[in-house]
Scaffold this motif. Structure first.
Motif, PDB file in Angstrom:
ATOM      1  N   PRO A  56      45.687  16.476 -45.988  1.00 40.75           N
ATOM      2  CA  PRO A  56      45.166  15.772 -47.171  1.00 40.75           C
ATOM      3  C   PRO A  56      44.277  14.591 -46.792  1.00 40.75           C
ATOM      4  N   LEU A  57      44.615  13.916 -45.685  1.00 45.37           N
ATOM      5  CA  LEU A  57      43.778  12.774 -45.280  1.00 45.37           C
ATOM      6  C   LEU A  57      42.347  13.226 -44.974  1.00 45.37           C
ATOM      7  N   ILE A  58      42.222  14.257 -44.162  1.00 43.37           N
ATOM      8  CA  ILE A  58      40.881  14.716 -43.769  1.00 43.37           C
ATOM      9  C   ILE A  58      40.106  15.140 -45.013  1.00 43.37           C
ATOM     10  N   PHE A  59      40.770  15.895 -45.880  1.00 43.72           N
ATOM     11  CA  PHE A  59      40.071  16.344 -47.082  1.00 43.72           C
ATOM     12  C   PHE A  59      39.659  15.149 -47.950  1.00 43.72           C
ATOM     13  N   LEU A  60      40.624  14.279 -48.242  1.00 48.45           N
ATOM     14  CA  LEU A  60      40.336  13.179 -49.167  1.00 48.45           C
ATOM     15  C   LEU A  60      39.373  12.162 -48.553  1.00 48.45           C
ATOM     16  N   ALA A  61      39.566  11.860 -47.267  1.00 49.79           N
ATOM     17  CA  ALA A  61      38.681  10.865 -46.647  1.00 49.79           C
ATOM     18  C   ALA A  61      37.247  11.371 -46.635  1.00 49.79           C
ATOM     19  N   LEU A  62      37.079  12.644 -46.268  1.00 48.40           N
ATOM     20  CA  LEU A  62      35.712  13.175 -46.233  1.00 48.40           C
ATOM     21  C   LEU A  62      35.119  13.263 -47.635  1.00 48.40           C
ATOM     22  N   ALA A  63      35.908  13.823 -48.559  1.00 48.79           N
ATOM     23  CA  ALA A  63      35.388  13.983 -49.914  1.00 48.79           C
ATOM     24  C   ALA A  63      35.074  12.615 -50.517  1.00 48.79           C
ATOM     25  N   SER A  64      35.959  11.632 -50.309  1.00 53.70           N
ATOM     26  CA  SER A  64      35.690  10.327 -50.927  1.00 53.70           C
ATOM     27  C   SER A  64      34.561   9.610 -50.179  1.00 53.70           C
ATOM     28  N   GLY A  65      34.466   9.822 -48.862  1.00 49.13           N
ATOM     29  CA  GLY A  65      33.342   9.248 -48.112  1.00 49.13           C
ATOM     30  C   GLY A  65      32.017   9.793 -48.634  1.00 49.13           C
ATOM     31  N   ILE A  66      31.970  11.105 -48.824  1.00 43.63           N
ATOM     32  CA  ILE A  66      30.718  11.731 -49.269  1.00 43.63           C
ATOM     33  C   ILE A  66      30.389  11.313 -50.700  1.00 43.63           C
ATOM     34  N   THR A  67      31.404  11.327 -51.580  1.00 40.89           N
ATOM     35  CA  THR A  67      31.091  11.009 -52.972  1.00 40.89           C
ATOM     36  C   THR A  67      30.765   9.523 -53.147  1.00 40.89           C
ATOM     37  N   SER A  68      31.320   8.662 -52.267  1.00 41.14           N
ATOM     38  CA  SER A  68      30.985   7.239 -52.446  1.00 41.14           C
ATOM     39  C   SER A  68      29.645   6.915 -51.813  1.00 41.14           C
ATOM     40  N   MET A  69      29.112   7.866 -51.032  1.00 43.48           N
ATOM     41  CA  MET A  69      27.790   7.624 -50.469  1.00 43.48           C
ATOM     42  C   MET A  69      26.724   7.811 -51.550  1.00 43.48           C
ATOM     43  N   GLY A  70      27.179   8.219 -52.704  1.00 46.51           N
ATOM     44  CA  GLY A  70      26.290   8.284 -53.859  1.00 46.51           C
ATOM     45  C   GLY A  70      25.177   9.292 -53.697  1.00 46.51           C
ATOM     46  N   ASP A  71      23.980   8.775 -53.621  1.00 46.95           N
ATOM     47  CA  ASP A  71      22.856   9.717 -53.634  1.00 46.95           C
ATOM     48  C   ASP A  71      22.874  10.575 -52.377  1.00 46.95           C
ATOM     49  N   SER A  72      22.486  11.811 -52.536  1.00 47.55           N
ATOM     50  CA  SER A  72      22.691  12.752 -51.454  1.00 47.55           C
ATOM     51  C   SER A  72      21.705  12.556 -50.303  1.00 47.55           C
ATOM     52  N   ALA A  73      20.624  11.803 -50.529  1.00 42.99           N
ATOM     53  CA  ALA A  73      19.691  11.555 -49.426  1.00 42.99           C
ATOM     54  C   ALA A  73      20.410  10.707 -48.374  1.00 42.99           C
ATOM     55  N   ASN A  74      21.156   9.722 -48.870  1.00 45.34           N
ATOM     56  CA  ASN A  74      21.970   8.875 -47.994  1.00 45.34           C
ATOM     57  C   ASN A  74      22.929   9.710 -47.168  1.00 45.34           C
ATOM     58  N   PHE A  75      23.636  10.554 -47.892  1.00 39.33           N
ATOM     59  CA  PHE A  75      24.655  11.375 -47.247  1.00 39.33           C
ATOM     60  C   PHE A  75      24.035  12.310 -46.221  1.00 39.33           C
ATOM     61  N   ARG A  76      22.921  12.908 -46.628  1.00 38.63           N
ATOM     62  CA  ARG A  76      22.275  13.868 -45.736  1.00 38.63           C
ATOM     63  C   ARG A  76      21.825  13.173 -44.443  1.00 38.63           C
ATOM     64  N   ARG A  77      21.290  11.949 -44.611  1.00 40.02           N
ATOM     65  CA  ARG A  77      20.809  11.234 -43.434  1.00 40.02           C
ATOM     66  C   ARG A  77      21.978  10.909 -42.491  1.00 40.02           C
ATOM     67  N   VAL A  78      23.046  10.327 -43.078  1.00 38.76           N
ATOM     68  CA  VAL A  78      24.198   9.962 -42.241  1.00 38.76           C
ATOM     69  C   VAL A  78      24.829  11.212 -41.622  1.00 38.76           C
ATOM     70  N   GLY A  79      24.958  12.251 -42.435  1.00 39.27           N
ATOM     71  CA  GLY A  79      25.572  13.493 -41.950  1.00 39.27           C
ATOM     72  C   GLY A  79      24.777  14.069 -40.790  1.00 39.27           C
ATOM     73  N   LEU A  80      23.472  14.145 -40.962  1.00 39.73           N
ATOM     74  CA  LEU A  80      22.638  14.730 -39.908  1.00 39.73           C
ATOM     75  C   LEU A  80      22.683  13.887 -38.642  1.00 39.73           C
ATOM     76  N   LYS A  81      22.573  12.570 -38.845  1.00 36.61           N
ATOM     77  CA  LYS A  81      22.628  11.668 -37.686  1.00 36.61           C
ATOM     78  C   LYS A  81      23.951  11.855 -36.947  1.00 36.61           C
ATOM     79  N   GLY A  82      25.032  11.877 -37.732  1.00 35.03           N
ATOM     80  CA  GLY A  82      26.371  11.982 -37.145  1.00 35.03           C
ATOM     81  C   GLY A  82      26.532  13.270 -36.369  1.00 35.03           C
ATOM     82  N   ILE A  83      26.146  14.378 -37.000  1.00 33.69           N
ATOM     83  CA  ILE A  83      26.333  15.668 -36.346  1.00 33.69           C
ATOM     84  C   ILE A  83      25.450  15.744 -35.094  1.00 33.69           C
ATOM     85  N   ALA A  84      24.214  15.241 -35.203  1.00 40.66           N
ATOM     86  CA  ALA A  84      23.321  15.264 -34.029  1.00 40.66           C
ATOM     87  C   ALA A  84      23.925  14.430 -32.896  1.00 40.66           C
ATOM     88  N   ALA A  85      24.468  13.270 -33.254  1.00 44.24           N
ATOM     89  CA  ALA A  85      25.045  12.409 -32.220  1.00 44.24           C
ATOM     90  C   ALA A  85      26.273  13.070 -31.584  1.00 44.24           C
TER      91      ALA A  85
END
Ligand code: ASP
Length: 415
Positions: A56-85
């Motif tokens: 539940p932690l992984i699911f909720l932390a990720l889901a709440s992290g993504i939804t609190s990042m608001g606009d998806s451009a933000n999320f996409r940038r952080v997500g891509l950066k993170g995965i690339a790193a």
């Protein structure tokens, strides 16, 4: 993540309790030898409690992290950066492992009866080697409830990311769901804070058990392998500091200094999963990382980013090639680069979580997997080291991303 006041016992802060228990555990292990084995239960109880909340932690932390990042451009940038790193450090770690395997030649001159060890292999021998196709197919869950029940983190992550992105795409229509995710996440975080208070006891139990049952005898047999893995992990450890300085434009010393509790936790539990909550807490309260970034990057990192494990898989592949007198071709090295990276992504963040992937790695270059049993004697000790590196990597990359996103609290970091 809102954090309650730090929990102290007899005025001792958490990290002090952990370090004291670590030392006491080592002393107890030395003193009691095999008789220290039952103390493992203290660690097992703790890990079971963590396991109870980790999905539940992984699911909720990720889901709440993504939804609190608001606009998806933000999320996409952080997500891509993170995965690339995460991906590039894993690849780099494999290269370090392959170089170390060639420098140290850990598998040469070792005269061990392979059948004898294979006979003791237990889990390793029973586990079928994982194929690359299986790994890719395994990312998508045909039944998400089954994935939750079985704790298949990669499938839970894929589901959580899709879920969070869908909530975001629905804007105001999904406001209630978003709020609920955040509220549930808060409850689970609080629950974890309570569980983490037991960590010093777990550290004591695990250390006493490890030192008591493994001793230093086993180490001598595979000393070169141990030295090769530890040296490579040190290189990776220093590399993270350089990355923090170069990409995050931060002084790396506060990072090393303030990460001690988290590292001790990783070292003694040998589990990225079990260390996740401590890492989140420390990153947010001491290293000035924003909740948004830490709640997205750390659970993802604990599940998929394991550079210590990547190093380990690569060195062990060479260890076995040397051991069985097999010369690897340049293509084999290419295959190893891929399979060791995949193995480090797929390995569960639990003690010896990567052993099943060792099968995939060895299999991919035609090496017999029976030899895995040979490793089990030293696996726990190497697991401590690689898990520490795994967690250090998650935290370093999270810090860098937070710094580059300009959400990082530098004052708190440098204080
Ligand atoms: N124990 C490691 C971790 O939790 C995984 C592994 O390499 O076995 O990070």
């Amino acid at each position: 993540m809102p954090v309650t006041k730090e929990f102290t016992v007899l005025g001792l802060r958490m990290w002090q309790q952990v370090v004291i228990c670590l030392v006491l555990g080592v002393i107890t292990g030395f003193a009691l030898k095999e008789q220290a084995a039952p103390l493992k239960i203290l660690g097992t109880i703790f890990i079971d409690l963590i396991k109870m909340v980790v999905v539940p932690l992984i699911f909720l932390a990720l889901a709440s992290g993504i939804t609190s990042m608001g606009d998806s451009a933000n999320f996409r940038r952080v997500g891509l950066k993170g995965i690339a790193a995460y991906l590039s450090t894993a690849l780099f770690a494999v290269v370090i492992g392959l170089v170390a395997g060639n420098l140290f030649h850990p598998g040469l001159g070792l005269h061990v009866n392979i059948n004898e060890f294979a006979g003791n292999a237990g889990v390793a021998n029973d586990a079928p080697p994982m194929k690359i196709q299986d790994f890719l197919l395994n990312l998508i869950s045909p039944n998400i409830f089954k994935s939750f029940a079985e704790g298949n983190l990669l499938q839970v992550i894929v589901f959580a990311v899709m879920f969070g992105m869908t909530v975001n795409s629905m804007g105001g229509r999904s406001a209630r769901v978003r709020e609920m995710i955040h509220d549930f996440a808060l409850v689970i975080f609080r629950m974890i804070e309570y569980i983490v208070r037991l960590a010093p006891l777990a550290v004591f139990g695990y250390m006493a058990w490890t030192v008591g049952t493994q001793g230093v005898e086993v180490l001598r047999v595979l000393a070169v392998l141990v030295v090769a893995v530890i040296s490579s992990c040190i290189v990776q450890y220093v590399l993270y500091g350089i990355m923090i300085a170069v990409f995050g434009r931060l002084n790396p010393f506060p990072f090393y200094r303030k990460l001690v509790t988290t590292q001790v936790m990783a070292f003694s539990t040998s589990s990225s999963k079990a260390t996740l909550t401590t890492a989140m807490r420390e990153m947010e309260t001491k290293l000035g990382v924003s909740g948004q970034i830490s709640q997205f990057m750390l659970p993802l990192g604990a599940a998929v980013n394991m550079s210590g494990t990547a190093i380990y898989l690569a060195i062990c592949a060479l260890f076995f090639a040397q051991f069985f007198g097999v010369t690897l071709t340049p293509e084999d090295y290419g295959v190893l680069l891929l399979t060791c990276t995949l193995g480090s992504i797929g390995a569960a963040g639990i003690p010896s979580g990567s052993i099943i992937f060792m099968g995939m790695v060895l299999h991919s270059v035609g090496l017999p997997i029976e030899g895995i049993g040979l490793l089990l004697g030293v696996d726990r000790i190497l697991d401590m080291v690689r898990t520490t590196i795994n967690i250090t990597g998650d935290c370093a990359i999270t810090l860098i991303i937070d710094a580059t996103e300009k959400t990082h609290n530098k004052e708190q970091y440098n204080s």
